[in-house]
Motif scaffolding. Structure first.
Motif, PDB file in Angstrom:
ATOM      1  N   LYS A  53       0.852  -1.187   0.000  1.00  0.00           N
ATOM      2  CA  LYS A  53       0.000   0.000   0.000  1.00  0.00           C
ATOM      3  C   LYS A  53       0.891   1.241   0.000  1.00  0.00           C
ATOM      4  N   VAL A  54       0.449   2.277  -0.706  1.00  0.00           N
ATOM      5  CA  VAL A  54       1.202   3.542  -0.753  1.00  0.00           C
ATOM      6  C   VAL A  54       0.232   4.702  -0.558  1.00  0.00           C
ATOM      7  N   LEU A  55       0.600   5.635   0.305  1.00  0.00           N
ATOM      8  CA  LEU A  55      -0.168   6.867   0.495  1.00  0.00           C
ATOM      9  C   LEU A  55       0.654   8.037  -0.025  1.00  0.00           C
ATOM     10  N   VAL A  56       0.074   8.805  -0.960  1.00  0.00           N
ATOM     11  CA  VAL A  56       0.706  10.018  -1.469  1.00  0.00           C
ATOM     12  C   VAL A  56      -0.212  11.185  -1.131  1.00  0.00           C
ATOM     13  N   ASP A  57      -0.011  11.751   0.063  1.00  0.00           N
ATOM     14  CA  ASP A  57      -0.763  12.943   0.473  1.00  0.00           C
ATOM     15  C   ASP A  57       0.107  14.133   0.081  1.00  0.00           C
ATOM     16  N   ALA A  58      -0.034  14.550  -1.166  1.00  0.00           N
ATOM     17  CA  ALA A  58       0.956  15.413  -1.808  1.00  0.00           C
ATOM     18  C   ALA A  58       0.951  16.846  -1.291  1.00  0.00           C
ATOM     19  N   GLU A  59       2.117  17.474  -1.395  1.00  0.00           N
ATOM     20  CA  GLU A  59       2.251  18.909  -1.141  1.00  0.00           C
ATOM     21  C   GLU A  59       1.262  19.656  -2.022  1.00  0.00           C
ATOM     22  N   CYS A  60       0.596  20.659  -1.468  1.00  0.00           N
ATOM     23  CA  CYS A  60      -0.425  21.393  -2.237  1.00  0.00           C
ATOM     24  C   CYS A  60      -0.528  22.809  -1.682  1.00  0.00           C
ATOM     25  N   THR A  61      -1.491  23.578  -2.192  1.00  0.00           N
ATOM     26  CA  THR A  61      -1.680  24.957  -1.732  1.00  0.00           C
ATOM     27  C   THR A  61      -2.481  25.046  -0.436  1.00  0.00           C
ATOM     28  N   HIS A  62      -3.042  23.922   0.037  1.00  0.00           N
ATOM     29  CA  HIS A  62      -3.784  23.867   1.308  1.00  0.00           C
ATOM     30  C   HIS A  62      -4.997  24.791   1.325  1.00  0.00           C
ATOM     31  N   ASP A  63      -5.503  25.140   0.162  1.00  0.00           N
ATOM     32  CA  ASP A  63      -6.620  26.089   0.126  1.00  0.00           C
ATOM     33  C   ASP A  63      -7.913  25.492   0.664  1.00  0.00           C
ATOM     34  N   GLY A  64      -7.999  24.170   0.778  1.00  0.00           N
ATOM     35  CA  GLY A  64      -9.205  23.544   1.298  1.00  0.00           C
ATOM     36  C   GLY A  64      -9.255  23.498   2.814  1.00  0.00           C
ATOM     37  N   SER A  65      -8.150  23.820   3.454  1.00  0.00           N
ATOM     38  CA  SER A  65      -8.073  23.746   4.911  1.00  0.00           C
ATOM     39  C   SER A  65      -8.413  25.099   5.532  1.00  0.00           C
ATOM     40  N   ILE A  66      -9.540  25.158   6.182  1.00  0.00           N
ATOM     41  CA  ILE A  66      -9.963  26.414   6.824  1.00  0.00           C
ATOM     42  C   ILE A  66      -8.936  26.874   7.845  1.00  0.00           C
ATOM     43  N   ARG A  67      -8.478  25.943   8.677  1.00  0.00           N
ATOM     44  CA  ARG A  67      -7.548  26.329   9.735  1.00  0.00           C
ATOM     45  C   ARG A  67      -6.216  26.786   9.165  1.00  0.00           C
ATOM     46  N   HIS A  68      -5.815  26.226   8.030  1.00  0.00           N
ATOM     47  CA  HIS A  68      -4.573  26.656   7.392  1.00  0.00           C
ATOM     48  C   HIS A  68      -4.733  28.082   6.855  1.00  0.00           C
ATOM     49  N   ILE A  69      -5.861  28.343   6.201  1.00  0.00           N
ATOM     50  CA  ILE A  69      -6.103  29.682   5.656  1.00  0.00           C
ATOM     51  C   ILE A  69      -6.191  30.711   6.783  1.00  0.00           C
ATOM     52  N   GLN A  70      -6.788  30.305   7.911  1.00  0.00           N
ATOM     53  CA  GLN A  70      -6.904  31.241   9.036  1.00  0.00           C
ATOM     54  C   GLN A  70      -5.532  31.661   9.565  1.00  0.00           C
ATOM     55  N   LYS A  71      -4.540  30.792   9.419  1.00  0.00           N
ATOM     56  CA  LYS A  71      -3.198  31.117   9.910  1.00  0.00           C
ATOM     57  C   LYS A  71      -2.613  32.337   9.211  1.00  0.00           C
ATOM     58  N   PHE A  72      -3.063  32.574   7.963  1.00  0.00           N
ATOM     59  CA  PHE A  72      -2.512  33.698   7.213  1.00  0.00           C
ATOM     60  C   PHE A  72      -2.930  35.044   7.800  1.00  0.00           C
ATOM     61  N   GLU A  73      -3.983  35.038   8.635  1.00  0.00           N
ATOM     62  CA  GLU A  73      -4.349  36.270   9.328  1.00  0.00           C
ATOM     63  C   GLU A  73      -3.224  36.698  10.256  1.00  0.00           C
ATOM     64  N   HIS A  74      -2.473  35.711  10.763  1.00  0.00           N
ATOM     65  CA  HIS A  74      -1.348  36.003  11.661  1.00  0.00           C
ATOM     66  C   HIS A  74      -0.036  36.087  10.879  1.00  0.00           C
ATOM     67  N   TRP A  75       0.110  35.220   9.866  1.00  0.00           N
ATOM     68  CA  TRP A  75       1.344  35.218   9.070  1.00  0.00           C
ATOM     69  C   TRP A  75       1.412  36.424   8.132  1.00  0.00           C
ATOM     70  N   GLY A  76       0.243  36.918   7.751  1.00  0.00           N
ATOM     71  CA  GLY A  76       0.179  38.025   6.796  1.00  0.00           C
ATOM     72  C   GLY A  76      -0.293  37.542   5.434  1.00  0.00           C
ATOM     73  N   TRP A  77      -1.135  38.332   4.788  1.00  0.00           N
ATOM     74  CA  TRP A  77      -1.708  37.930   3.498  1.00  0.00           C
ATOM     75  C   TRP A  77      -0.668  37.931   2.386  1.00  0.00           C
ATOM     76  N   THR A  78       0.458  38.612   2.581  1.00  0.00           N
ATOM     77  CA  THR A  78       1.516  38.535   1.560  1.00  0.00           C
ATOM     78  C   THR A  78       2.104  37.128   1.507  1.00  0.00           C
ATOM     79  N   THR A  79       2.112  36.447   2.653  1.00  0.00           N
ATOM     80  CA  THR A  79       2.564  35.060   2.687  1.00  0.00           C
ATOM     81  C   THR A  79       1.588  34.175   1.927  1.00  0.00           C
ATOM     82  N   LEU A  80       0.301  34.460   2.028  1.00  0.00           N
ATOM     83  CA  LEU A  80      -0.711  33.744   1.258  1.00  0.00           C
ATOM     84  C   LEU A  80      -0.454  33.921  -0.227  1.00  0.00           C
TER      85      LEU A  80
END
Length: 405
Positions: free
Chosen positions: A268-295
């Motif tokens: 069995k192989v799992l490929v949970d690939a690197e991505c833009t994480h745009d589907g993750s609400i909690r990930h997007i919320q982090k940009f409020e602290h990191w700054g939208w330029t990082t987004l």
């Protein structure tokens, strides 16, 4: 656009969603998507104690065994259950991706993008006292955190972790080495002249000072280069029953040819690939602290999204499939909701790999999610599923047909 303006998101991100056909209203669910935990097997009797300590009832997730939900504002990090390894946090959608592998006792599993490690822990939970898991990630600091997690939850006995480029990783499960190698690696060291430094002994974090200094010097020299420039992947952890102990280093890094994968590949192989994480609400919320330029740099950069990133995803998927034995299964997932990083990558992969076929995911009939843009693929999103966003597709490697006489 009037409704969109109510969202705490910059205009550039809203345009990104529009271009990719993603409904921006999914981000309004940030306050209602629950937190999920997985209960480590054997701790079912302690649910009452856990609930009493965190002052919250754990709601059983009916469609995913071992999972419970709790309100998003409840913190578990300071709880005894978390600190003692009885529970760990993992989103239910991520758990669904692991469950799609249909792991069986004795399977040898490859997690090609293993950090930060929650899915790896779940795989080891499902295997129990059998099989093996190989975790690979290119980010050493993230994989080191995975190692800490394995030790905390007591799940590392059958696991080994490599810092390596997942697009080029080429090691098979050591338990499936050829009979000659298996025989050699477990023989006692009889010759006094044998270089014992080339034999893997029980792993310990307390390495000799000279060895630590040598490793630090190597990492410093490699800091400005690709990890693939090193001769071998860096093995940063291995459990007592991972097949590494007693093995000679030359045997662990034994070259594998494509013709050998048929009897030495992963089940069995799992490929949970690197991505833009745009589907993750909690990930997007982090940009409020990191700054939208990082987004802007991490998500919205068109060149990275449309070309570099999808090329990486295709390479990860292709290499993971190469290391899969015929008849084995591979799950590809991302926490992006864009078609370019999901269905488009799947279609490109299928065109270039005639031995790959998309499989039905039997458990998906009970999942609270939507069908993808192509048959047999699935999409979780915060509004529909009450989980983080995730795309899931499953492939089977067709057995090699014997050559005609």
């Amino acid at each position: 656009m009037e409704e969109n303006s109510k969202l705490p998101l910059p205009e550039a991100f809203l345009n990104f969603l529009k271009v990719n056909g993603i409904d921006p209203s999914i981000y309004t669910a940030s306050d209602t998507v629950p937190r999920y935990i997985r209960l480590k097997p054997g701790n079912e009797a302690f649910i009452g104690e856990i609930e009493a300590e965190i002052k919250c009832k754990l709601e059983k997730v009916d469609w995913l065994a071992g999972f419970h939900s709790l309100p998003p504002d409840i913190q578990i990090a300071n709880s005894t259950a978390y600190q003692q390894g009885q529970i760990y946090g993992i989103d239910a959608a991520s758990g669904a991706a692991v469950s799609a592998l249909d792991i069986s006792q004795g399977d040898h599993v490859l997690d090609l993008c293993a950090a930060p490690g929650a899915k790896l822990c779940m795989i080891l939970d499902l295997l129990g006292d059998s099989g093996s898991v190989t975790g690979v990630d290119i980010a050493r600091h993230r994989l080191a955190a995975t190692r800490t997690m394995l030790q905390k939850y007591g799940l590392g006995e059958r696991c080994r972790l490599f810092v390596a480029d997942g697009t080029m990783f080429s090691l098979v499960p050591v338990n499936l080495q050829s009979p000659l190698i298996s025989c050699k690696c477990h023989q006692p060291i009889e010759s006094a002249s044998e270089d014992k430094n080339n034999i893997f002994v029980e792993w310990t974090s307390r390495r000799p000072w000279k060895e630590r200094k040598k490793a630090a010097k190597l990492r410093k020299n490699m800091a400005s280069k690709s990890v693939t420039a090193n001769k071998h992947p860096e093995l940063i952890f291995y459990g007592q029953h991972s097949g590494v102990v007693g093995l000679r280093k030359s045997e662990l890094f034994d070259a594998v040819y494509s013709t050998e994968i048929s009897h030495r590949g992963y089940d069995k192989v799992l490929v949970d690939a690197e991505c833009t994480h745009d589907g993750s609400i909690r990930h997007i919320q982090k940009f409020e602290h990191w700054g939208w330029t990082t987004l802007q740099r991490r998500v919205l950069d068109a060149e990275r999204t449309d070309r570099s990133l999808t090329t990486l995803q295709l390479k990860l998927l292709t290499n993971g499939f190469r290391l899969l034995r015929p008849g084995g299964s591979l799950v590809y997932s991302t926490c992006s909701l864009t078609v370019a990083q999901n269905e488009d990558v799947v279609e490109q992969f299928l065109k270039g790999n005639p031995s790959a076929e998309l499989q039905d995911i039997d458990a998906a009939k009970d999942w609270p999610c939507k069908k993808g843009k192509i048959p047999k693929t699935w999409r979780f999103d915060p509004l529909t599923s009450q989980t983080s966003g995730l795309f899931v597709a499953k492939f089977r490697k067709l057995p090699v047909e014997p050559s005609p006489p």
